[in-house]
Design an enzyme around this catalytic site. Structure first.
Site: not given
Length: 245
Positions: A163, A167
């Protein structure tokens, strides 16, 4: 009346952002991967008296779906004032750097990065027709390389090897996008809604969706003197909002 498209807006932070912008007089196109879920969300908002809202089917992980959404919206409006790239996935747990599968990385990047690129490129022509176009890429402080490598950071031990890179990559895309649109009336920013209690993190967050929606809506509505090409996390910096990349 200004128009806004929000991806992944049938629930949680996207839904709350839609509500707050509707309250501010915006006309909202509520993007949802499942149209039925989107329509249910629309009916809930209309039950509150917020009527300038319509569901749009859009799966950011599917180019055909994105292009179909663009065609649908193009039949309704000539310009789009705000694009909020909110749709995202966590990738599930665990996310160890040495054991996470390539497929796990690909799935998360396909939504959190490539999905934003698909949508932005598909709708950029409508945004260019707006006198004051705004793009908000919903990011996370977890994407900050500086904060993630700082042992003093309160989330230092919260590592998501899948994750977090998605980002960080989204943040870099935001920088490049803002640079390409420099000199135009665009404002392009990456905004962290904060560590919010949602299904996304199994309700482990400490913030509320109302706080998150306010943070995102704020940068959707900024004026000509507002920032562009910035990484904003008011959870970390209440004064200016800016945090290190």
């Amino acid at each position: 009346m200004k128009t806004v498209l929000i991806t992944g807006a049938n629930k949680s932070i996207g839904y709350e952002t839609a509500r707050q912008l509707l309250q501010q007089g915006y006309s909202v196109y509520l993007g949802s991967r499942d149209l039925e879920n989107g329509q249910e969300a629309v009916e809930k908002l209309k039950a509150e008296g917020l009527n300038q809202v319509e569901a749009i089917q859009i799966d950011v992980g599917n180019s055909d779906s994105v292009n179909a959404a663009r065609a649908t919206l193009g039949q309704k409006i000539q310009s789009l004032d705000v694009l909020i790239n909110n749709a995202g996935i966590s990738g599930g747990m665990p996310q160890a750097a040495l054991t996470a599968s390539i497929e796990q990385f690909q799935n998360v990047f396909d939504i959190n990065l490539f999905g934003v690129i698909r949508v932005t490129q598909a709708f950029i022509d409508l945004l260019r027709n707006s006198p004051e176009p705004r793009i908000v890429n919903v990011s996370s402080s977890q994407g900050s390389l500086t904060l993630a490598s700082d042992p003093a950071n309160q989330y230092y031990h919260h590592k998501g090897a899948v994750y977090q890179p998605s980002k960080s990559a989204l943040n870099m895309y935001t920088i490049a996008l803002a640079y390409e649109l420099r000199g135009l009336p665009f404002k392009v920013n990456a905004v962290d809604p904060g560590f919010v209690a949602t299904d996304f993190n199994n309700q482990r967050g400490t913030g509320t969706v109302q706080e998150a929606g306010t943070r995102i809506a704020k940068y959707a509505m900024i004026g000509a003197d507002g920032p562009t090409g910035k990484f904003i996390s008011e959870e970390y910096n209440l004064e200016t909002g800016e945090v290190p990349w």
